[in-house]
Design an enzyme around this catalytic site. Structure first.
Site, mmCIF file in Angstrom:
data_model
loop_
_atom_site.group_PDB
_atom_site.id
_atom_site.type_symbol
_atom_site.label_atom_id
_atom_site.label_comp_id
_atom_site.label_asym_id
_atom_site.label_seq_id
_atom_site.Cartn_x
_atom_site.Cartn_y
_atom_site.Cartn_z
ATOM 1 N N ARG A 37 -42.025 100.218 12.093
ATOM 2 C CA ARG A 37 -40.809 99.669 12.709
ATOM 3 C C ARG A 37 -39.667 100.696 12.707
ATOM 4 O O ARG A 37 -38.870 100.727 13.639
ATOM 5 C CB ARG A 37 -40.384 98.400 11.992
ATOM 6 C CG ARG A 37 -41.287 97.255 12.356
ATOM 7 C CD ARG A 37 -40.843 95.974 11.726
ATOM 8 N NE ARG A 37 -41.492 94.845 12.365
ATOM 9 C CZ ARG A 37 -41.454 93.610 11.903
ATOM 10 N NH1 ARG A 37 -40.789 93.350 10.802
ATOM 11 N NH2 ARG A 37 -42.063 92.648 12.541
ATOM 12 N N LYS A 201 -53.677 78.093 12.183
ATOM 13 C CA LYS A 201 -53.562 76.699 12.623
ATOM 14 C C LYS A 201 -53.297 76.547 14.109
ATOM 15 O O LYS A 201 -52.621 77.359 14.723
ATOM 16 C CB LYS A 201 -52.405 76.032 11.875
ATOM 17 C CG LYS A 201 -52.702 75.843 10.412
ATOM 18 C CD LYS A 201 -51.543 75.148 9.754
ATOM 19 C CE LYS A 201 -51.849 74.826 8.304
ATOM 20 N NZ LYS A 201 -50.687 74.274 7.630
ATOM 21 N N GLY A 354 -48.059 90.201 13.713
ATOM 22 C CA GLY A 354 -48.140 91.128 12.579
ATOM 23 C C GLY A 354 -49.539 91.218 11.991
ATOM 24 O O GLY A 354 -50.040 92.305 11.716
ATOM 25 N N GLY A 377 -43.374 86.785 15.422
ATOM 26 C CA GLY A 377 -42.740 85.549 15.908
ATOM 27 C C GLY A 377 -42.213 85.709 17.321
ATOM 28 O O GLY A 377 -42.369 84.822 18.169
HETATM 29 P P1 AMP Z 1 -51.405 83.062 11.868
HETATM 30 O O1 AMP Z 1 -50.216 83.404 11.018
HETATM 31 O O2 AMP Z 1 -51.435 81.661 12.358
HETATM 32 O O3 AMP Z 1 -51.672 84.097 12.934
HETATM 33 O O4 AMP Z 1 -52.649 83.117 10.887
HETATM 34 C C1 AMP Z 1 -53.049 84.265 10.207
HETATM 35 C C2 AMP Z 1 -53.780 83.812 8.992
HETATM 36 O O5 AMP Z 1 -54.879 83.000 9.376
HETATM 37 C C3 AMP Z 1 -54.371 84.931 8.182
HETATM 38 O O6 AMP Z 1 -53.671 85.029 6.974
HETATM 39 C C4 AMP Z 1 -55.824 84.509 7.943
HETATM 40 O O7 AMP Z 1 -56.222 84.647 6.610
HETATM 41 C C5 AMP Z 1 -55.803 83.041 8.327
HETATM 42 N N1 AMP Z 1 -57.121 82.559 8.790
HETATM 43 C C6 AMP Z 1 -57.885 83.101 9.740
HETATM 44 N N2 AMP Z 1 -59.054 82.431 9.850
HETATM 45 C C7 AMP Z 1 -59.022 81.450 8.924
HETATM 46 C C8 AMP Z 1 -59.946 80.444 8.541
HETATM 47 N N3 AMP Z 1 -61.142 80.325 9.146
HETATM 48 N N4 AMP Z 1 -59.579 79.599 7.561
HETATM 49 C C9 AMP Z 1 -58.382 79.735 6.953
HETATM 50 N N5 AMP Z 1 -57.463 80.667 7.268
HETATM 51 C C10 AMP Z 1 -57.783 81.524 8.252
#
Ligand code: AMP
Length: 400
Positions: A37, A201, A354, A377
């Site tokens: 950054r 999620k 990120g 974000g």
């Molecule tokens: P996000 O911030 O929504 O992009 O999510 C990123 C996070 O999703 C990372 O820290 C991963 O460890 C988590 N992640 C990816 N796949 C899975 C999974 N199958 N179960 C739980 N967490 C997950």
């Protein structure tokens, strides 16, 4: 969307305030572990110095609670900046206090001043006009080069723009590049256009999925969010991450994809464990047979192959979100393989978020990507089709 850029306004010999994003990761000793950054801001800073400007830099770092906290000082950032710029960087001991005001006032052409952490002042996150005015009073020109925070209505990002006339505020090179890439890709993609979406999620990416559905030819979904879709389709997902309340939304998205003839790909097999742990025993299973008590934590080999084939022939690929719990080596393989596949493609390849940038870096694929966004974000909000508050004030309105 067209932004007024630093090249469109006259900055020569003026005092310029640049909002940067120097919110960098640091280890427990305060060492900067990734200075991307800071490096990304150099082009704008050097451009100003070369135009004989007196340059005032401002950024936040971490999440101090609206008051000075030595843990979050910008001192290490000033030092790194000095090394990268090969120029002296003066650090103020406060943001709008006596020291900052005195140093900003006395700043000469070609000199660089870095204010202390903007979030040492409560007015920053409150988008406070009074605080913004004090920042604005330090300079004649305002430049926003902080893409990573331009989705936040904060004083140094939004309120401050009110105190500068149209010809005295603009986007820096980094902000302009980020907005252009996303805007051009989303509005005029070369097809086939494929979105690869992962992460934890559905709730975090629901709006992005809905917006992307209207633009892409295919959507490939991996990571934890896939299980809500799989459960909605009646698969046996064991104890995998599922948001039951979002099952109706998942079904609606799948239905909408079908109506729009957008091909929607989900995992067919996964790597499972009973706990999210580096030493956990793992099994491979199809997504129809995940046993009770086991969670899917990465895409399996058949899914990797399926997704690789689905990516064949892509002309534009947008990737946001890892395919598994990539922080643990055992569950990182799927994300790395997808990273390699995207990297080797001849498509325009845009990486946002990120975590995804981290995956690409760890997979050693960064150089192969067309563009890696510096803001998680902010890039997600662009995918959701939103106009970022920090960007709105810098837009050149189309004349009818
Ligand atoms: P996000 O911030 O929504 O992009 O999510 C990123 C996070 O999703 C990372 O820290 C991963 O460890 C988590 N992640 C990816 N796949 C899975 C999974 N199958 N179960 C739980 N967490 C997950």
């Amino acid at each position: 969307m067209t932004l007024r850029t630093i090249k469109d306004i006259d900055i020569s010999g003026k005092k310029v305030f640049i909002r940067c994003d120097f919110n960098v990761p640091q280890d427990e000793f305060g060492n900067i572990t990734d200075d991307r950054r800071i490096r990304s801001a150099l082009a704008t800073i050097n451009y100003c110095v070369d135009h004989n400007c007196a340059v005032i830099l401002a950024s936040h770092n971490g999440r101090p609670k609206g008051e000075p906290d030595p843990k979050y000082t910008l001192a290490p950032i000033a030092k790194r900046l000095q090394t990268l710029l090969k120029r002296d960087v003066i650090l103020a001991s406060d943001v709008i206090g006596g020291d900052a005001a005195k140093k900003a006032k006395g700043l000469k052409d070609g000199e660089i001043l870095l204010l202390e952490n903007l979030r040492f002042e409560a007015g920053e996150t409150k988008n406070d006009d009074g605080f913004a005015k004090k920042l604005a009073d330090m300079a004649e020109i305002y430049i926003n080069d902080a893409f990573g925070v331009s989705h936040r209505a904060h004083a140094s990002v939004e309120a401050i723009t009110k105190f500068f006339a149209e010809d005295s505020k603009a986007a820096g090179f980094l902000l302009n590049k980020e907005i252009n890439f996303f805007d051009r890709t989303l509005q005029h993609p070369t097809r086939p256009f494929i979105a690869v979406i992962g992460g934890s999620k559905v709730s975090g990416k629901l709006q992005a999925l809905e917006n992307l559905l209207q633009k892409v030819d295919k959507i490939i979904v991996g990571g934890g969010m896939a299980f809500t879709f799989l459960k909605a389709l009646g698969e046996q997902v064991g104890d995998s991450l599922v948001e039951d309340d979002l099952i109706p939304d998942a079904l609606r998205i799948l239905d909408e994809a079908k109506k729009r003839n957008v091909k929607f790909y989900l995992p067919v097999d996964v790597v499972c464990a009973q706990t999210i742990d580096a030493n956990a025993v793992t099994i491979y299973t199809t997504t129809k047979e995940i046993p009770h008590g086991w969670k899917g934590l990465d895409i399996g080999p058949a899914t990797t192959r399926l997704f690789r084939e689905a990516l064949d022939g892509a002309q534009t690929i947008l990737w946001n979100g890892p395919m598994g719990v990539f922080e643990i080596d055992k569950f990182a393989k799927g994300s790395f393989k997808i990273s390699h596949r995207i990297a080797e493609s001849h498509a325009t390849k845009i990486v946002g978020g990120g975590d995804t940038a981290d995956v690409v870096q760890r997979a050693d694929d960064s150089d192969e990507m067309t563009f890696i966004s510096t803001g998680g974000g902010a890039s997600l909000e662009l995918l959701e089709g939103k106009i970022l508050p920090g960007v709105k004030a810098l837009e050149i309105k189309d004349t009818p």
